[in-house]
Design an enzyme around this catalytic site. Structure first.
Site, PDB file in Angstrom:
ATOM      1  N   ALA A  12      21.269 -51.761 -10.685  1.00 26.81           N
ATOM      2  CA  ALA A  12      21.405 -52.439 -11.968  1.00 26.81           C
ATOM      3  C   ALA A  12      20.130 -52.381 -12.811  1.00 26.81           C
ATOM      4  O   ALA A  12      20.193 -52.502 -14.031  1.00 26.81           O
ATOM      5  CB  ALA A  12      21.796 -53.894 -11.742  1.00 26.81           C
ATOM      6  N   GLY A  15      17.194 -46.401 -11.220  1.00 26.67           N
ATOM      7  CA  GLY A  15      17.813 -45.367 -10.403  1.00 26.67           C
ATOM      8  C   GLY A  15      16.735 -44.463  -9.841  1.00 26.67           C
ATOM      9  O   GLY A  15      15.625 -44.387 -10.371  1.00 26.67           O
ATOM     10  N   ASP A 238      27.121 -48.985  -3.565  1.00 21.99           N
ATOM     11  CA  ASP A 238      25.786 -48.995  -2.974  1.00 21.99           C
ATOM     12  C   ASP A 238      25.690 -49.865  -1.733  1.00 21.99           C
ATOM     13  O   ASP A 238      24.987 -49.517  -0.776  1.00 21.99           O
ATOM     14  CB  ASP A 238      24.716 -49.386  -4.006  1.00 21.99           C
ATOM     15  CG  ASP A 238      25.049 -50.642  -4.800  1.00 21.99           C
ATOM     16  OD1 ASP A 238      26.001 -51.362  -4.431  1.00 21.99           O
ATOM     17  OD2 ASP A 238      24.355 -50.906  -5.804  1.00 21.99           O
TER      18      ASP A 238
END
Length: 464
Positions: A12, A15, A238
């Protein structure tokens, strides 16, 4: 010559591209690219900047070419529940709305007019979270019905990125289950439920298990990044990838996937859709090889991330943790209170919660962080007791994986309040789980049991 595997792990807030290879029977990781992520406001909605994220995906893949470390495969994992819709020309429709947006307010009641909350849990096994895909789709049906009418494909966020890389549209199983529209019995779409809710059946793509070879890169992507490789579906949720990386082959494992969210649970071979399970708000999300991640969502380090941004931007998380450990404040808040999901100001919200309950109000970062860390650890202890009562298993340890495994003070508090031995690490669990699935697909690792043994031997694990 090393054979490289690329995990693209998007959370969130950021990356990263993690390149891995096997060396002397151990997994070796190398972070080659990192980029920011976050929700933005657009058209009155909280959304993800999907186009920018995909450009970052390709930039990181180009780094492999520059380093002359071209992967044999790549897989992408992200958060769950969010999706995009494509029209008949495969153009994206509307925004990629984020799960913290308010559009789902009241949509649970709309769903329960069609199927009761109890009935929905019985056929899905998924805990009630107002941001689940089932409620997001109801929001579209009520507020933007034209989008559902014109839509031809629904793709979860990582599935959409895989589609952009290959042109192949499928839905990976672990993420599909978070829609609350997958049957735990058939392990595919619950078509009866989808029909009852009035969602168009044609938009739902075939469900594929993690480890499936999707395709090679499309010719356009090959030309753009300078090479070709396989796309292997990891556990695209994830948390599912993080659970793959829990470094234990005990029959019964208790884990906390610690990051923006804290996901605490165990693995089951069969879903528990009982009324007792529903009352305690446990979920049966899909895991690798059709295992079930029987867990509860706890607000997690989102609270600390928010507080850091508001009042301690110049401090590292390690420094915040250290300062909190020296505080003597004893105030506690309910981490799972919805007031902490997306407050205007997290610090003020924590202070108000303490004030309203007649407790000492934290004043600075040391005290606010101490309240959050202690509250999280106590919440872990309560959740552990619930899991033990429901499963009938007395767990002797807790595995903490993910970025939160670095929070030494929280780990010590968790061991204190749960009275269990805590194993912390690996911190890059999601990327490791992503890569593990690729390694098994290429037969460099034999199976999940062998992979977990390899992970335990490859990465540092701290014990509390």
């Amino acid at each position: 010559m090393n054979r490289y595997y690329l995990a693209i792990d998007i959370g969130a807030s950021s990356g990263r591209h993690i390149l891995a290879h096997m060396e002397c029977g151990k997994m070796v990781l190398e972070e080659i690219y990192r980029f920011p992520n976050g929700m933005i406001e657009q058209d009155g909605e909280l959304v993800w900047d999907i186009d920018t994220l995909f450009e970052e995906i390709k930039l990181g893949m180009k780094k492999c070419k520059e380093m002359n470390k071209i992967p044999v495969s790549v897989g992408i994992d992200t958060w769950a529940v969010d999706f995009v819709l494509l029209d008949e020309l495969d153009r994206r429709m509307g925004n990629a709305v984020a799960y913290r947006d308010t559009r789902t307010e009241g949509m649970d009641e709309e769903v329960y007019q069609i199927i009761s909350e109890e009935g929905l849990y019985e056929v899905s096994g998924i805990q009630k979270q107002i941001f689940n895909t089932i409620y997001q789709l109801m929001a579209l049906k009520k507020k933007h019905p034209e989008q559902l009418i014109k839509a031809k494909k629904l793709l979860m966020i990582p599935d959409y990125f895989h589609y952009l890389l290959t042109g192949k549209a499928v839905t990976e199983y672990t993420n599909a289950t978070t829609t609350q529209l997958v049957s735990p019995e058939t392990k595919t779409w619950n078509w009866d439920l989808i029909k009852k809710l009035g969602y168009p059946e044609e938009i739902f793509q075939d469900i594929q298990m993690a480890g499936t070879e999707l395709s090679n890169l499309s010719e356009q992507i090959q030309q753009e990044i300078g090479y070709d490789c396989k796309v292997i579906l990891p556990a695209t949720h994830d948390t599912a990838s993080a659970v793959v990386a829990v470094p234990s082959n005990q029959e019964h494992n208790l884990y906390i996937s610690s990051g923006t969210w804290s996901l605490m649970g165990t693995e089951l071979l069969e879903a528990n859709c009982s009324p007792v399970s529903r009352e305690h708000n446990f979920t049966n999300e899909g895991g690798y090889n059709y295992r079930y991640r029987y867990l509860k969502n706890i607000m997690g380090l989102w609270m600390i991330q928010s507080v850091k941004r508001e009042i301690a931007e110049n401090l590292s998380f390690g420094e915040i943790c250290d300062r909190a450990s020296k505080s003597t404040i004893t105030s506690i808040v309910d981490c799972n209170d919805k007031r902490f999901l997306a407050p205007f100001n997290m610090t003020i919200e924590v202070q108000n919660a303490c004030r309203e309950s007649g407790q000492q109000v934290p004043k600075d970062i040391s005290e606010v962080a101490a309240v959050v860390y202690n509250s999280l650890a106590i919440c872990y202890a309560h959740t552990m007791k619930e899991i033990e009562d429901i499963t009938g298993v007395n767990y002797d340890r807790i595995h903490i994986v993910g970025g939160g495994a670095n929070a030494e003070y929280l780990n010590r508090l968790t061991a204190k309040f749960t009275r269990k031995k805590v194993y912390a690490g690996p911190t890059e669990a999601t990327a490791i789980g992503n890569i593990t699935t690729q390694l098994i697909a290429f037969e460099e690792l034999t199976d999940l049991q062998g992979a977990r043994k390899c992970i335990y031997e490859s990465f540092a694990i701290s014990v509390y």
